[in-house]
Scaffold this motif. Sequence first.
Motif, PDB file in Angstrom:
ATOM      1  N   VAL A   1       1.556   8.280   0.324  1.00 44.52           N
ATOM      2  CA  VAL A   1       2.009   7.584  -0.690  1.00 44.52           C
ATOM      3  C   VAL A   1       0.571   7.243  -1.565  1.00 44.52           C
ATOM      4  O   VAL A   1       0.686   6.892  -2.411  1.00 44.52           O
ATOM      5  CB  VAL A   1       2.316   6.208   0.061  1.00 44.52           C
ATOM      6  CG1 VAL A   1       2.170   4.770  -0.793  1.00 44.52           C
ATOM      7  CG2 VAL A   1       3.816   6.306   0.862  1.00 44.52           C
TER       8      VAL A   1
ATOM      9  N   VAL B   1       3.211   1.725  -4.857  1.00 39.36           N
ATOM     10  CA  VAL B   1       4.369   1.921  -3.870  1.00 39.36           C
ATOM     11  C   VAL B   1       4.429   0.647  -3.006  1.00 39.36           C
ATOM     12  O   VAL B   1       3.626   0.428  -2.274  1.00 39.36           O
ATOM     13  CB  VAL B   1       4.354   3.205  -3.337  1.00 39.36           C
ATOM     14  CG1 VAL B   1       5.656   3.215  -2.295  1.00 39.36           C
ATOM     15  CG2 VAL B   1       4.212   4.224  -4.207  1.00 39.36           C
TER      16      VAL B   1
ATOM     17  N   THR C   1       8.105   2.160   1.093  1.00 38.30           N
ATOM     18  CA  THR C   1       7.326   2.827   1.949  1.00 38.30           C
ATOM     19  C   THR C   1       8.160   3.036   3.130  1.00 38.30           C
ATOM     20  O   THR C   1       8.439   4.025   3.631  1.00 38.30           O
ATOM     21  CB  THR C   1       6.171   2.625   2.236  1.00 38.30           C
ATOM     22  OG1 THR C   1       5.077   2.741   1.072  1.00 38.30           O
ATOM     23  CG2 THR C   1       5.223   3.803   2.935  1.00 38.30           C
TER      24      THR C   1
ATOM     25  N   ASP D   1       5.238  -1.799   0.082  1.00 43.72           N
ATOM     26  CA  ASP D   1       5.153  -1.595   1.497  1.00 43.72           C
ATOM     27  C   ASP D   1       6.684  -1.618   1.880  1.00 43.72           C
ATOM     28  O   ASP D   1       7.029  -0.580   2.804  1.00 43.72           O
ATOM     29  CB  ASP D   1       4.639  -2.605   2.522  1.00 43.72           C
ATOM     30  CG  ASP D   1       3.111  -2.431   2.061  1.00 43.72           C
ATOM     31  OD1 ASP D   1       2.656  -1.608   2.021  1.00 43.72           O
ATOM     32  OD2 ASP D   1       2.411  -3.525   2.929  1.00 43.72           O
TER      33      ASP D   1
END
Length: 94
Positions: free
Chosen positions: A47, A58, A63, A60
Amino acid sequence: MSGINTAAIAVEALVWVTGRPREECARREAELERDLGVDSLSLLELVVTLQSRLVISVPDEVTARIRTVADLQDAVAPLVAAASSSEPTRRTPS
């Protein structure tokens, strides 16, 4: 950053982080953990690499939902599009 192939960049990042062959990393159905050996630390590295390469952020929660190569590619594309649309337009001097 319009016109870039985010799917290919995601695959390149996977190759770099995992050391696996491009063919393995390009299989959209491949599971990151089971098939490519991506653990939580490797996912973070992936990431961070994509954020740097694509100049995106990005979240969390995004992700946390990435499980497959397809998830990764599908998560990155709209973030790049959003970042591109929010870039200020350059003005030419009058």
